[in-house]
Scaffold this active site. Structure first.
Site, PDB file in Angstrom:
ATOM      1  N   GLU A 298      41.285  40.230  46.399  1.00  0.00           N
ATOM      2  CA  GLU A 298      40.347  39.812  45.339  1.00  0.00           C
ATOM      3  C   GLU A 298      40.888  38.608  44.566  1.00  0.00           C
ATOM      4  OE1 GLU A 298      40.104  43.222  42.774  1.00  0.00           O
ATOM      5  OE2 GLU A 298      39.315  44.535  44.322  1.00  0.00           O
ATOM      6  N   CYS A 367      35.228  24.301  14.452  1.00  0.00           N
ATOM      7  CA  CYS A 367      35.753  24.479  13.093  1.00  0.00           C
ATOM      8  C   CYS A 367      36.693  25.665  12.968  1.00  0.00           C
ATOM      9  CB  CYS A 367      34.602  24.559  12.120  1.00  0.00           C
ATOM     10  SG  CYS A 367      33.840  22.953  12.033  1.00  0.00           S
ATOM     11  N   TYR A 396      38.474  30.448  35.165  1.00  0.00           N
ATOM     12  CA  TYR A 396      38.363  30.953  33.791  1.00  0.00           C
ATOM     13  C   TYR A 396      38.142  29.798  32.805  1.00  0.00           C
ATOM     14  CZ  TYR A 396      40.194  34.888  36.365  1.00  0.00           C
ATOM     15  OH  TYR A 396      40.368  35.859  37.313  1.00  0.00           O
TER      16      TYR A 396
HETATM   17  N1  LLP Z   1      40.381  41.782  40.662  1.00  0.00           N
HETATM   18  C1  LLP Z   1      40.287  42.383  39.465  1.00  0.00           C
HETATM   19  C2  LLP Z   1      39.985  43.815  39.421  1.00  0.00           C
HETATM   20  C3  LLP Z   1      40.501  41.652  38.287  1.00  0.00           C
HETATM   21  O1  LLP Z   1      40.439  42.272  37.106  1.00  0.00           O
HETATM   22  C4  LLP Z   1      40.805  40.271  38.369  1.00  0.00           C
HETATM   23  C5  LLP Z   1      41.022  39.478  37.156  1.00  0.00           C
HETATM   24  C6  LLP Z   1      40.861  39.677  39.648  1.00  0.00           C
HETATM   25  C7  LLP Z   1      40.654  40.479  40.771  1.00  0.00           C
HETATM   26  C8  LLP Z   1      41.152  38.232  39.850  1.00  0.00           C
HETATM   27  O2  LLP Z   1      42.406  37.869  39.401  1.00  0.00           O
HETATM   28  P1  LLP Z   1      43.017  36.426  39.724  1.00  0.00           P
HETATM   29  O3  LLP Z   1      43.280  36.334  41.206  1.00  0.00           O
HETATM   30  O4  LLP Z   1      42.018  35.402  39.293  1.00  0.00           O
HETATM   31  O5  LLP Z   1      44.249  36.375  38.917  1.00  0.00           O
HETATM   32  N2  LLP Z   1      40.796  35.076  31.687  1.00  0.00           N
HETATM   33  C9  LLP Z   1      42.147  35.215  32.135  1.00  0.00           C
HETATM   34  C10 LLP Z   1      42.239  35.973  33.447  1.00  0.00           C
HETATM   35  C11 LLP Z   1      41.602  37.322  33.392  1.00  0.00           C
HETATM   36  C12 LLP Z   1      41.702  38.046  34.711  1.00  0.00           C
HETATM   37  C13 LLP Z   1      40.913  39.269  34.728  1.00  0.00           C
HETATM   38  N3  LLP Z   1      40.896  39.955  35.978  1.00  0.00           N
HETATM   39  C14 LLP Z   1      42.814  33.846  32.209  1.00  0.00           C
HETATM   40  O6  LLP Z   1      42.170  32.844  31.928  1.00  0.00           O
HETATM   41  O7  LLP Z   1      44.010  33.775  32.518  1.00  0.00           O
END
Ligand code: LLP
Length: 434
Positions: A298, A367, A396
């Site tokens: 994922e 602001c 993100y």
């Molecule tokens: N699978 C699940 C169940 C997740 O909760 C997430 C991310 C992913 C896959 C994907 O993760 P990645 O490969 O993108 O690291 N907004 C935050 C990141 C939040 C991630 C939430 N879950 C940021 O900007 O760093």
């Protein structure tokens, strides 16, 4: 790291050509001449090669029938998803909105996994009703969720495909807001609760247990906890009285936002070797004839972060005694990672910097004082109208944007070459705000 004219660029898609910054060879100045800032721009080549490398390395590591489910939360742009769908990507979704977006973008239900601790009955029904058999899997995060899915499936006369998301009780080394694999986090189920539920016949009338998953956090550069979480999942899989179809190792692989992180950054091949080794030791290696279990991933960030950039214009320059400010037209509402996580993102002037750099606060128009892309970062002198690119903004970025201060969400563009700069999402007009 590309270096030209003394400027070090942490993003492979960026180069300076005759002193002007280019994204995948396309001049940012040229793009900005056609589209008002601020805007996001994505490079198709980078996106596709990231996906292909990820999938290819999974195959190279000998992982059986890998299914890469791109995490839509990182970037749900439909045109980008269509490109990934054509490559064979699946989707990791966490809401009815993301489910509809994945389906509309051509990702079939049988390549969609549905994660998240708070799925509503309406979302469950939507996920059961799509495709021929509903989504590939509901990644279940609580026993109550399983009970709700059972009720909805019974009502609709369906059998829900279920996977338990394991909480492996590890501590992932990352920002505390995006660490998810410990008992104190709301995510996943403990081993013993999974074992108990798996043996309880009442759950398996309208649900079928087809997999296990684990996801311990995001922006991971140290993979120690990842390895042990996967081993725990593999061992648990052998104890289950159900024939599984897949093991889902989640996402989380990080990128180098800061040049110093480049040294720690695990190669995709290293990550895949770890996944293969951990699954062999805990699961596949224990069978004379390997069970027909595929491996699901994922990833979000690793596929899309480095394919996206946020382009802004300088509005003002201001000096308050010893404090220098560059005020840009993009704000924390457009790109909130620095405000929310204190995250570092490279800020690259479109005109190759010459002359002395001075500590500068790069701030937006919102602001509040958290609207800051960099505190005291050495920056060259820039003036009103100059263009500045925030790097590694593909993951993100737009997806976490808001209308705070009643600002419309910005344009998203896709470049495939000098002659092809395409709008893939129009800027929100005032009339579209609510
Ligand atoms: N699978 C699940 C169940 C997740 O909760 C997430 C991310 C992913 C896959 C994907 O993760 P990645 O490969 O993108 O690291 N907004 C935050 C990141 C939040 C991630 C939430 N879950 C940021 O900007 O760093």
């Amino acid at each position: 790291m590309a270096t030209k004219r003394g400027v070090s660029l942490n993003s492979p898609a960026l180069t300076y050509d005759k002193g002007e910054l280019c994204i995948e060879g396309v001049s940012v100045k040229k793009i900005a001449a056609q589209h008002a800032t601020p805007f996001f721009v994505y490079g198709q080549k980078t996106l596709l090669s990231n996906y292909q490398e990820f999938f290819g390395e999974a195959q190279m590591a000998g992982l059986p029938r890998p299914l890469v489910c791109f995490a839509l939360k990182a970037n749900p742009n439909k045109e980008l998803l269509k490109l990934l769908a054509a490559e064979g990507s699946g989707a990791d979704i966490v809401s009815g909105g993301e489910l509809r977006r994945a389906l509309e973008s051509g990702i079939p239900a049988e390549r969609i996994v549905f994660s998240g601790v708070g799925k509503t009955n309406d979302e469950i029904a939507l996920a059961l009703n799509c495709g021929t058999n509903g989504v590939y899997s509901f990644n279940v995060e609580s026993i109550e969720e399983l009970e709700h899915i059972s009720v909805v499936a019974a009502k609709l006369g369906k059998v829900a495909r279920i996977c338990f998301r394991l909480n492996p009780m590890v501590k992932a080394k990352t920002h505390k807001y995006i660490s998810t694999g410990n008992k104190t986090h709301k995510f996943g189920l403990l081993q013993k609760d999974i074992l108990k539920a798996a043996k309880d016949k009442k759950h398996w009338k309208h649900c079928k247990l087809v997999g296990l998953s684990v996801h311990i956090g995001s922006q991971l550069l140290d993979l120690k906890a990842t390895g042990s979480a996967i081993v725990t999942m593999g061992e648990l899989a052998r104890k289950l009285p159900h024939e599984l179809e897949f093991l889902d190792v989640g996402g989380g692989l990080g990128v180098a936002y800061h040049p110093d992180e480049a040294k720690k950054l695990p190669a995709i091949s290293t990550y895949m070797a770890l996944v293969a080794k951990s699954l062999e030791a805990s699961y596949f290696g224990h069978f004379k004839v390997k069970p027909p279990v595929r491996v699901v991933f994922e990833p979000g960030r690793r596929i899309i972060a480095k394919a996206g950039f946020f382009v802004m214009s300088v509005l003002r320059h201001k000096v308050s005694e010893d404090q220098r400010f560059l005020i840009v037209d993009g704000g924390m509402n457009d790109f909130m990672r620095p405000s929310l996580y204190d995250a570092f993102h490279d800020l690259v002037p479109v005109k190759a910097p010459a002359g002395k750099k001075l500590p500068t606060h790069v701030v937006g128009p919102i602001c509040e004082s958290s609207d800051c892309f960099a505190h005291g970062r050495p920056m060259p002198a820039m003036k009103s109208g100059d263009l500045l690119v925030l790097s590694d903004a593909g993951a993100y970025g737009f997806s976490m944007g808001s209308n705070y201060n009643l600002r419309g969400k910005p344009t998203e563009l896709l470049v495939t070459g000098e002659q092809d700069i395409r709008v893939v999402n129009k800027a929100q007009s005032y009339e579209e705000l609510r």
